[in-house]
Design a protein around this motif. Structure first.
Motif, PDB file in Angstrom:
ATOM      1  N   SER A   5       0.830  -0.974  -0.198  1.00 35.70           N
ATOM      2  CA  SER A   5       0.181   0.086  -0.080  1.00 35.70           C
ATOM      3  C   SER A   5       0.864   1.286   0.037  1.00 35.70           C
ATOM      4  N   GLY A   7       1.263   5.785  -0.783  1.00 37.80           N
ATOM      5  CA  GLY A   7       0.112   6.779  -0.838  1.00 37.80           C
ATOM      6  C   GLY A   7       1.091   7.839   0.306  1.00 37.80           C
ATOM      7  N   PRO A   8       0.590   9.265   0.361  1.00 43.80           N
ATOM      8  CA  PRO A   8       1.295  10.388   0.944  1.00 43.80           C
ATOM      9  C   PRO A   8       1.040   9.912   2.452  1.00 43.80           C
ATOM     10  N   CYS A  11      -2.596   9.275   4.801  1.00 46.18           N
ATOM     11  CA  CYS A  11      -3.730   8.943   3.997  1.00 46.18           C
ATOM     12  C   CYS A  11      -4.237   7.682   4.535  1.00 46.18           C
ATOM     13  N   LYS A  13      -2.600   4.525   5.155  1.00 44.88           N
ATOM     14  CA  LYS A  13      -2.047   3.062   4.552  1.00 44.88           C
ATOM     15  C   LYS A  13      -1.684   2.173   5.737  1.00 44.88           C
ATOM     16  N   THR A 159       4.019  -1.196   3.651  1.00 42.23           N
ATOM     17  CA  THR A 159       3.695   0.065   3.110  1.00 42.23           C
ATOM     18  C   THR A 159       4.558   1.080   3.529  1.00 42.23           C
ATOM     19  N   GLU A 162       5.801   5.580  -1.372  1.00 47.94           N
ATOM     20  CA  GLU A 162       5.893   5.299  -2.669  1.00 47.94           C
ATOM     21  C   GLU A 162       5.697   3.853  -2.864  1.00 47.94           C
TER      22      GLU A 162
END
Length: 182
Positions: A5, A7-8, A11, A13, A159, A162
């Protein structure tokens, strides 16, 4: 197979993995154990490798990653907080022997289980500047060893900010490790 997973920050994850485990645990063939292996950003309770000891050889770095993850799992199941793990803590074995030791350890400690390994902030476990290939090999060994154990029913989710890069492309000591987004 290593799932991921990405993401920024903030968020959800990492926050989404535990609820997924809990939902799965309600099912007859669901997960029985959730092992959160934090590699950064967990109030000082995370596992780190002494990067000064990272091998300059990719295969050796991959072995170091496997040994590192074995040490993380042992310490986690012994109730120890995350710590800096140095070469003195790592067994000096080959890949097949390490896989056997991890396999036997998990079967003894968690018999008849379905384990969800959550490797949180996986890229932070080893990021040595100027040794990107060896760092990726280290992470590949650490993450893939849990995903390829022959007698342990385990799923690995990583996690990070990127999507995974070189660490999940191939595994020197076994089959190709695939990656799937969660």
């Amino acid at each position: 197979v290593v799932r991921y997973s990405a993401g920024p920050s903030g968020c959800g994850k990492s926050a989404s993995i535990l609820p997924a485990f809990l939902e799965s645990a309600k099912k007859p063939c669901g997960f029985t154990h959730y092992l959160h292996i934090a590699c950064n950003n967990n109030d000082g309770n995370y596992f780190m490798f002494d990067e000064a000891l990272l091998s300059t050889d990719d295969e050796e770095a991959e072995l170091q990653g496997m040994a590192f993850m074995f040490e993380c799992v042992k310490r986690l199941l012994n109730g120890e907080r995350g710590v800096l793990i140095s070469a003195d803590d790592l067994p000096d074995d080959n890949a097949a022997e390490l896989e056997k030791q991890i396999n036997d350890f998990l079967r003894d400690r968690l018999p008849k289980s379905r384990i969800l390994f959550h490797i949180d902030e996986h890229r932070k476990m080893c990021v040595k500047k100027g040794m990107e290939s060896q760092s990726a090999a280290f992470r590949r060994g650490a993450t893939s060893v849990l995903a390829t154990l022959p007698n342990v029913d385990a799923t690995v989710v990583a996690t990070y900010l990127e999507p995974p890069a070189a660490e999940f492309k191939t595994k020197t000591f076994g089959p190709v490790v695939c990656r799937f987004p969660v």
